[in-house]
Design a protein around this motif. Structure first.
Motif, PDB file in Angstrom:
ATOM      1  N   LEU A  48      11.195  45.526  64.948  1.00 44.76           N
ATOM      2  CA  LEU A  48      11.389  46.381  63.777  1.00 44.76           C
ATOM      3  C   LEU A  48      10.188  46.338  62.841  1.00 44.76           C
ATOM      4  O   LEU A  48       9.787  47.366  62.279  1.00 44.76           O
ATOM      5  CB  LEU A  48      12.657  45.949  63.024  1.00 44.76           C
ATOM      6  N   PHE A  49       9.587  45.153  62.685  1.00 41.71           N
ATOM      7  CA  PHE A  49       8.422  45.033  61.803  1.00 41.71           C
ATOM      8  C   PHE A  49       7.245  45.823  62.357  1.00 41.71           C
ATOM      9  O   PHE A  49       6.547  46.521  61.604  1.00 41.71           O
ATOM     10  CB  PHE A  49       8.039  43.564  61.629  1.00 41.71           C
ATOM     11  N   ALA A  50       7.011  45.721  63.662  1.00 42.36           N
ATOM     12  CA  ALA A  50       5.892  46.451  64.275  1.00 42.36           C
ATOM     13  C   ALA A  50       6.099  47.955  64.152  1.00 42.36           C
ATOM     14  O   ALA A  50       5.158  48.698  63.850  1.00 42.36           O
ATOM     15  CB  ALA A  50       5.757  46.051  65.743  1.00 42.36           C
ATOM     16  N   PHE A  51       7.335  48.406  64.367  1.00 40.17           N
ATOM     17  CA  PHE A  51       7.611  49.835  64.255  1.00 40.17           C
ATOM     18  C   PHE A  51       7.447  50.302  62.809  1.00 40.17           C
ATOM     19  O   PHE A  51       6.901  51.389  62.555  1.00 40.17           O
ATOM     20  CB  PHE A  51       9.025  50.142  64.749  1.00 40.17           C
ATOM     21  N   LEU A  52       7.895  49.478  61.865  1.00 39.42           N
ATOM     22  CA  LEU A  52       7.742  49.831  60.450  1.00 39.42           C
ATOM     23  C   LEU A  52       6.276  49.879  60.059  1.00 39.42           C
ATOM     24  O   LEU A  52       5.845  50.766  59.304  1.00 39.42           O
ATOM     25  CB  LEU A  52       8.497  48.833  59.579  1.00 39.42           C
ATOM     26  N   ALA A  53       5.493  48.924  60.563  1.00 35.73           N
ATOM     27  CA  ALA A  53       4.055  48.918  60.267  1.00 35.73           C
ATOM     28  C   ALA A  53       3.393  50.186  60.805  1.00 35.73           C
ATOM     29  O   ALA A  53       2.538  50.787  60.137  1.00 35.73           O
ATOM     30  CB  ALA A  53       3.412  47.677  60.881  1.00 35.73           C
ATOM     31  N   TRP A  54       3.794  50.600  61.990  1.00 40.19           N
ATOM     32  CA  TRP A  54       3.240  51.832  62.559  1.00 40.19           C
ATOM     33  C   TRP A  54       3.664  53.038  61.729  1.00 40.19           C
ATOM     34  O   TRP A  54       2.846  53.930  61.454  1.00 40.19           O
ATOM     35  CB  TRP A  54       3.715  51.975  63.997  1.00 40.19           C
ATOM     36  N   THR A  56       4.434  53.215  58.599  1.00 39.44           N
ATOM     37  CA  THR A  56       3.888  53.231  57.238  1.00 39.44           C
ATOM     38  C   THR A  56       2.364  53.182  57.217  1.00 39.44           C
ATOM     39  O   THR A  56       1.776  53.022  56.149  1.00 39.44           O
ATOM     40  CB  THR A  56       4.444  52.045  56.431  1.00 39.44           C
ATOM     41  N   GLY A  57       1.736  53.301  58.368  1.00 45.26           N
ATOM     42  CA  GLY A  57       0.278  53.258  58.407  1.00 45.26           C
ATOM     43  C   GLY A  57      -0.291  51.920  58.014  1.00 45.26           C
ATOM     44  O   GLY A  57      -1.350  51.840  57.383  1.00 45.26           O
ATOM     45  N   GLY A  58       0.402  50.854  58.382  1.00 44.89           N
ATOM     46  CA  GLY A  58      -0.090  49.509  58.107  1.00 44.89           C
ATOM     47  C   GLY A  58       0.326  48.941  56.770  1.00 44.89           C
ATOM     48  O   GLY A  58      -0.267  47.956  56.317  1.00 44.89           O
ATOM     49  N   ALA A  59       1.338  49.522  56.139  1.00 47.61           N
ATOM     50  CA  ALA A  59       1.797  49.019  54.837  1.00 47.61           C
ATOM     51  C   ALA A  59       3.292  48.720  54.869  1.00 47.61           C
ATOM     52  O   ALA A  59       4.070  49.273  54.084  1.00 47.61           O
ATOM     53  CB  ALA A  59       1.481  50.024  53.735  1.00 47.61           C
TER      54      ALA A  59
END
Length: 291
Positions: A48-54, A56-59
């Motif tokens: 979930l964190f990796a997908f969220l990072a993707w 949000t463009g790294g934020a």
């Protein structure tokens, strides 16, 4: 802007993925419910964190902060939903758990009305009632066989899932994925603390750990991503109703693969539930097309 039909399809697919949970939990031999919750949730966090990072463009941390109080409440609701379901599937029959988990649409409709001011469309209210009839037909022969603890856990799970569904739509949350991530993080800690409190070892056999990881990385994370995206355009009561594909299919998979008894009532009731879901979805798409 996502279309209603797209969001509906995402939520239905999420329910399909989650329907494999009961089958996978039945493969676990030694691990207790709280250890399963902790390890499964830990496996969800990096996905979930990796997908969220993707997304949000790294934020990702900015998005998590924006989730605010709604994110915290949704995360707590998700702990109850996941922990209660695991305990229910381990301590009562799949039939009992399925019937009691099906209370979630009713609870979501009440919470959505009180918290969000969402009205429940007549078509959705009728579909919820029809689905409940179908689920009762599915499980009526097994209702007397379950344990009190498992039944109570299923009800807690239904309430937690309803709260999670409402939190996803509270205050027009821009990105609801952080709510799912917070829920997974909270569940890791809650599962570990509960395991310690009840004397359940957190060190579990490798085969049990494998099933926990498969659930966390695959069915749970995939379902959460689809469900949170669908929540952007699907009202709270309909979210919980559409995800009842999990309730319909969970006993089917257990019967098909493990050979657990499935009566004619299971298939008749499942057909009624599926009809209720499809009728509600079809009416919703027609209403939006007319508008």
């Amino acid at each position: 802007m996502m279309r209603y039909g797209t969001g509906m399809g995402m939520v239905l697919t999420a329910g399909l993925l989650w329907s494999f949970q009961a089958l996978m939990i039945r493969q676990i031999d030694a691990a207790g419910a709280w250890a399963v919750l902790s390890w499964r949730s830990l496996a969800m966090v990096p996905v979930l964190f990796a997908f969220l990072a993707w997304r949000t463009g790294g934020a990702p941390f900015v998005a998590i902060r924006k989730a605010g109080f709604a994110g915290v409440l949704g995360g707590i609701g998700l702990i109850a939903a996941m922990g209660g379901a695991i305990l229910a599937f381990q301590t009562t029959t799949i039939a009992n758990a399925a019937f009691l988990l099906a209370a979630s649409p009713f609870l979501a409709a009440i919470l959505g009305r009180v918290v969000l001011g969402e009205t429940v469309a007549p078509r959705t209210g009728g579909a919820i009632a029809l689905a409940l009839v179908g689920i009762f037909l599915m499980v009526r022969e097994g209702l007397a066989a379950g344990a009190l603890v498992g039944n109570a856990a299923a009800l807690v799970s239904a309430l937690g899932f309803a709260a999670f569904s409402v939190a996803l739509r509270w205050r027009g949350t821009h990105d609801s994925l952080p709510v799912s991530l917070l829920g997974a993080i909270f569940a890791v800690l809650a599962g570990a603390l509960a395991a310690e409190q009840f004397g359940q070892p957190l060190l579990i056999p490798g085969s049990d750990l494998m099933w926990c990881v498969l659930m966390g990385v695959g069915t749970m994370s995939g379902g959460m991503i689809l469900y949170t995206f669908g929540s952007r355009v699907v009202p709270s009561a309909e979210l919980a109703l559409l995800s009842n594909t999990e309730v319909v299919l969970a006993p089917f998979w257990v019967w098909l693969i493990l050979g657990e008894t499935a009566s004619a009532g299971t298939f008749v009731g499942g057909t009624i539930v599926l009809a209720a879901l499809l009728l509600n979805a079809f009416a919703g798409v027609r209403r939006l097309a007319a508008a």
